[in-house]
Structures are given as structure tokens and as C-alpha cells.
Design a protein around this motif. Structure first.
Motif, PDB file in Angstrom:
ATOM      1  N   GLU A  67      43.659  46.464  46.448  1.00 37.59           N
ATOM      2  CA  GLU A  67      42.301  46.834  45.758  1.00 37.59           C
ATOM      3  C   GLU A  67      42.179  47.661  44.506  1.00 37.59           C
ATOM      4  N   GLU A  68      43.130  48.732  44.561  1.00 37.46           N
ATOM      5  CA  GLU A  68      42.925  49.759  43.536  1.00 37.46           C
ATOM      6  C   GLU A  68      43.696  49.115  42.418  1.00 37.46           C
ATOM      7  N   LEU A  69      44.982  48.173  42.504  1.00 34.73           N
ATOM      8  CA  LEU A  69      45.310  47.396  41.605  1.00 34.73           C
ATOM      9  C   LEU A  69      44.474  46.292  40.946  1.00 34.73           C
ATOM     10  N   LEU A  70      43.505  45.882  41.800  1.00 31.50           N
ATOM     11  CA  LEU A  70      42.495  44.806  41.152  1.00 31.50           C
ATOM     12  C   LEU A  70      41.508  45.533  40.391  1.00 31.50           C
ATOM     13  N   TYR A  71      41.509  46.743  40.295  1.00 31.21           N
ATOM     14  CA  TYR A  71      40.397  47.405  39.383  1.00 31.21           C
ATOM     15  C   TYR A  71      41.219  48.362  38.219  1.00 31.21           C
ATOM     16  N   ASN A  72      42.538  47.937  38.351  1.00 30.14           N
ATOM     17  CA  ASN A  72      43.352  48.554  37.212  1.00 30.14           C
ATOM     18  C   ASN A  72      43.387  47.544  35.962  1.00 30.14           C
ATOM     19  N   LEU A  73      42.372  47.442  35.313  1.00 28.47           N
ATOM     20  CA  LEU A  73      42.118  46.357  34.412  1.00 28.47           C
ATOM     21  C   LEU A  73      41.602  47.071  33.149  1.00 28.47           C
ATOM     22  N   HIS A  74      41.742  46.184  31.816  1.00 33.95           N
ATOM     23  CA  HIS A  74      41.324  46.468  30.738  1.00 33.95           C
ATOM     24  C   HIS A  74      39.721  45.817  30.692  1.00 33.95           C
ATOM     25  N   ASP A  75      39.049  45.989  29.748  1.00 34.07           N
ATOM     26  CA  ASP A  75      37.679  45.699  29.568  1.00 34.07           C
ATOM     27  C   ASP A  75      37.600  44.052  30.231  1.00 34.07           C
ATOM     28  N   PHE A  76      38.771  43.234  29.450  1.00 30.80           N
ATOM     29  CA  PHE A  76      38.600  41.893  29.340  1.00 30.80           C
ATOM     30  C   PHE A  76      40.003  41.346  29.857  1.00 30.80           C
ATOM     31  N   THR A  77      40.066  40.656  30.878  1.00 34.88           N
ATOM     32  CA  THR A  77      41.319  40.220  31.608  1.00 34.88           C
ATOM     33  C   THR A  77      41.548  38.757  31.915  1.00 34.88           C
ATOM     34  N   LEU A  78      42.513  38.136  31.980  1.00 36.09           N
ATOM     35  CA  LEU A  78      42.778  36.909  32.533  1.00 36.09           C
ATOM     36  C   LEU A  78      43.634  37.167  33.699  1.00 36.09           C
ATOM     37  N   ALA A  79      43.344  36.860  34.766  1.00 39.99           N
ATOM     38  CA  ALA A  79      43.921  37.404  36.022  1.00 39.99           C
ATOM     39  C   ALA A  79      44.496  36.063  36.616  1.00 39.99           C
ATOM     40  N   ILE A  80      45.707  35.989  37.051  1.00 39.28           N
ATOM     41  CA  ILE A  80      46.563  34.687  37.617  1.00 39.28           C
ATOM     42  C   ILE A  80      47.269  35.190  38.584  1.00 39.28           C
ATOM     43  N   VAL A  81      47.255  34.299  39.873  1.00 37.60           N
ATOM     44  CA  VAL A  81      47.974  34.751  41.068  1.00 37.60           C
ATOM     45  C   VAL A  81      48.388  33.228  41.390  1.00 37.60           C
ATOM     46  N   ASN A  82      49.046  33.103  42.503  1.00 35.37           N
ATOM     47  CA  ASN A  82      49.465  31.779  43.007  1.00 35.37           C
ATOM     48  C   ASN A  82      49.309  31.463  44.387  1.00 35.37           C
ATOM     49  N   ASP A  83      48.296  32.083  44.945  1.00 32.63           N
ATOM     50  CA  ASP A  83      47.902  32.231  46.381  1.00 32.63           C
ATOM     51  C   ASP A  83      46.515  32.301  46.511  1.00 32.63           C
ATOM     52  N   ASP A  84      45.902  31.680  47.535  1.00 31.69           N
ATOM     53  CA  ASP A  84      44.633  31.316  47.708  1.00 31.69           C
ATOM     54  C   ASP A  84      44.185  32.658  48.268  1.00 31.69           C
ATOM     55  N   THR A  85      44.569  33.756  49.042  1.00 24.68           N
ATOM     56  CA  THR A  85      44.213  34.806  49.749  1.00 24.68           C
ATOM     57  C   THR A  85      44.082  35.588  48.587  1.00 24.68           C
ATOM     58  N   TRP A  86      44.822  35.819  47.477  1.00 24.56           N
ATOM     59  CA  TRP A  86      44.622  36.571  46.404  1.00 24.56           C
ATOM     60  C   TRP A  86      43.516  35.970  45.411  1.00 24.56           C
ATOM     61  N   LYS A  87      43.265  34.889  45.324  1.00 27.05           N
ATOM     62  CA  LYS A  87      42.301  34.188  44.893  1.00 27.05           C
ATOM     63  C   LYS A  87      40.894  34.644  45.410  1.00 27.05           C
ATOM     64  N   ASP A  88      40.813  34.525  46.823  1.00 25.62           N
ATOM     65  CA  ASP A  88      39.711  35.078  47.556  1.00 25.62           C
ATOM     66  C   ASP A  88      39.351  36.613  47.252  1.00 25.62           C
ATOM     67  N   ARG A  89      40.472  37.329  47.069  1.00 26.47           N
ATOM     68  CA  ARG A  89      40.231  38.837  47.028  1.00 26.47           C
ATOM     69  C   ARG A  89      39.590  39.079  45.405  1.00 26.47           C
ATOM     70  N   ILE A  90      40.290  38.331  44.592  1.00 26.56           N
ATOM     71  CA  ILE A  90      39.803  38.576  43.203  1.00 26.56           C
ATOM     72  C   ILE A  90      38.468  38.128  43.267  1.00 26.56           C
ATOM     73  N   GLU A  91      38.035  37.107  43.712  1.00 29.30           N
ATOM     74  CA  GLU A  91      36.538  36.602  43.732  1.00 29.30           C
ATOM     75  C   GLU A  91      35.577  37.408  44.549  1.00 29.30           C
ATOM     76  N   SER A  92      36.157  38.086  45.736  1.00 31.38           N
ATOM     77  CA  SER A  92      35.209  39.131  46.271  1.00 31.38           C
ATOM     78  C   SER A  92      35.166  40.537  45.637  1.00 31.38           C
ATOM     79  N   VAL A  93      36.237  40.912  45.177  1.00 31.05           N
ATOM     80  CA  VAL A  93      36.224  42.117  44.448  1.00 31.05           C
ATOM     81  C   VAL A  93      35.372  42.330  43.114  1.00 31.05           C
ATOM     82  N   HIS A  94      35.664  41.158  42.547  1.00 31.44           N
ATOM     83  CA  HIS A  94      35.007  41.055  41.307  1.00 31.44           C
ATOM     84  C   HIS A  94      33.859  39.891  41.012  1.00 31.44           C
ATOM     85  N   GLN A  95      33.128  39.862  42.373  1.00 33.06           N
ATOM     86  CA  GLN A  95      31.884  39.055  42.243  1.00 33.06           C
ATOM     87  C   GLN A  95      30.937  39.398  41.175  1.00 33.06           C
ATOM     88  N   GLY A  96      30.497  38.349  40.500  1.00 34.97           N
ATOM     89  CA  GLY A  96      29.470  38.694  39.497  1.00 34.97           C
ATOM     90  C   GLY A  96      29.925  38.787  38.193  1.00 34.97           C
TER      91      GLY A  96
END
Length: 259
Positions: A67-96
């Protein structure tokens, strides 16, 4: 707590990212550019790679460090993962603050290119336009950077770009109106960045410029990788000889939305 991995420590991350087909990842793991962050420098279980606007995640998505890494971002980011669980985490942490869309990968095979065909494409440059390989002077031209800040910015300096990168540009009335450069570099090639000024589209400028870059890379024995951001990019790539491999999920994350 998370830690930045140095060039030697990045080698430990290869197996974690082996299922994500991206030369940009190789750019970082091979020590050419970008940064890598992990939860443990000796035995990492979760990792983040960043090169420019692109961010990749691998490992265990459920830890507090993830979760700390998911916040370790620049203002604008293109995030890419290869796992549905990671996709769920991204969608949850950065909802909205995310937009999910498709990007497009192509097969990486230099034998797919027809040199004679690419050479012929160079003749499609309209009258009044000039195709030039980017030199140190052109690399400082404001109109080049106005067209795309990603043409050169992954390099440490213009001198660094001249030493490790490559690019071609089309000029009209002394201004750069189309460019194709190495967004990033890895041991065996480059990742292409291409852009055309909106007022100069539908003139074959991108086709000509990209063909020149691909031919140059073929001549010096490196691969020019193409990753499409939209269907227009896909059609151009296929025109040049690339063969579409697959589409994949990408998340545009605007961290300023939550500020």
C-alpha cells in the motif's frame, strides 16, 4: 517501510516482473534509467518500478508496504500490473482518482520488418518538410519539447541522450512538427515515443519519422519496441510492420484528485 533498490539489487527483481512483457521494465532492471522500490533490499516480496510516467508493480499486493508503494507516485501515473489481485488493490486504494483503459503490446521480432518497404515510406514525406536525425542542436529546439516532453526527459541531459538515445524529427518552417525518439533504452533496444503536432496530422509525418527510426535501429542491430496507447497507434504500428500481440489493462492515476 520501503527502500530504493540500487542497480545491483534490482537484479533480484527479475523473477518478480518476468510475467509483465515490457522493455520499460528492462530499462530499470538493467540499470539504464528509472527507479525501483522494495519492501526489503535483501529478500524483497513486493516491488515497484518507475520510469517516467510508467509504474509497474509485482509481488505480494496485500502487505502494508504494498500500500505504501501504491502511494509512492508522481502526480500523474500510468500503472501496469499483470495480476487481478493487484488490479483490485489499485482500484481500491485509488478509488475516485483512476481511469482504466487498454494499451496494446506487439510481438518483438525484427524479422517482421521489411527494410525495402520502410525505405519506400521515407519517400512519402510531403514537399516542404524536412526529415532530420536529432543532433545536439535539434535536441535543444523548444518546438521539439513542446511537442512531447517525453522525447528526451528520461535521460539525464541532452548529452546523455546523444550518447545513449536516438531520434528523428520532421521540420516545417524551422519548427519540429513530428518526432520519434527513444523514450527509454535497454540492453537490446529502445522503447519508441512518437508525437505529431495536431495541426500536422494526416500527412504521413508519423509514418515517415517512425520508419526512419526503425531503419536506424535495424542498421545498428537493436530493436525498436512499440507499445500502443490507442487504436490509432495500433494502426500506425501495423502499417510499419508490427504484429499485434495483445491488449492489456492500464490505470491512469491522478493523485491530485485526492488532494
Amino acid at each position: 517501510m520501503i527502500y530504493e533498490a540500487d542497480i545491483i539489487q534490482r537484479k533480484k527483481l527479475s523473477s518478480m516482473f518476468e510475467n509483465i512483457d515490457s522493455t520499460i521494465i528492462l530499462s530499470c532492471l538493467q540499470g539504464h534509467m528509472g527507479t525501483a522500490w522494495v519492501d526489503d533490499l535483501e529478500n524483497p516480496t513486493v516491488a515497484q518500478i518507475t520510469v517516467g510516467i510508467f509504474v509497474f508493480y509485482a509481488g505480494n499486493p496485500h502487505t502494508k508496504e504494498a500500500e505504501e508503494l501504491l502511494y509512492n507516485l508522481h502526480d500523474f501515473t500510468l500503472a501496469i500490473v499483470n495480476d487481478d489481485t493487484w488490479k483490485d488493490r489499485i482500484e481500491s486504494v485509488h478509488q475516485g482518482s483512476i481511469q482504466k483503459f487498454q494499451r496494446y503490446r506487439f510481438e518483438k521480432n525484427p524479422d517482421h520488418f521489411d527494410r525495402n518497404y520502410l525505405q519506400n515510406l521515407l519517400s512519402h514525406l510531403p514537399k516542404g518538410y524536412e526529415l532530420k536525425k536529432i543532433d545536439a542542436s535539434l535536441a535543444q529546439e523548444p518546438s521539439l519539447h513542446e511537442l512531447s516532453e517525453d522525447f528526451i526527459c528520461q535521460f539525464q541531459s541532452i548529452e546523455d541522450f546523444m550518447n545513449r538515445g536516438v531520434g528523428f524529427a520532421v521540420l516545417h518552417n524551422g519548427k519540429v512538427v513530428c518526432g520519434a525518439t527513444s523514450f527509454s533504452v535497454y540492453n537490446d533496444g529502445i522503447e519508441i515515443e512518437i508525437a505529431t503536432h495536431p495541426e500536422y496530422r494526416r500527412k504521413n509525418l508519423a509514418t515517415v519519422t517512425a520508419a526512419a527510426l526503425i531503419l536506424y535501429c535495424l542498421d545498428i542491430g537493436i530493436y525498436s519496441n512499440w507499445d500502443g496507447a490507442n487504436m490509432e497507434s495500433v494502426l500506425l504500428a501495423e502499417k510499419l510492420g508490427y504484429i499485434l500481440k495483445e491488449s492489456y489493462d492500464t490505470y491512469f492515476i491522478d493523485t491530485k484528485v485526492k488532494e
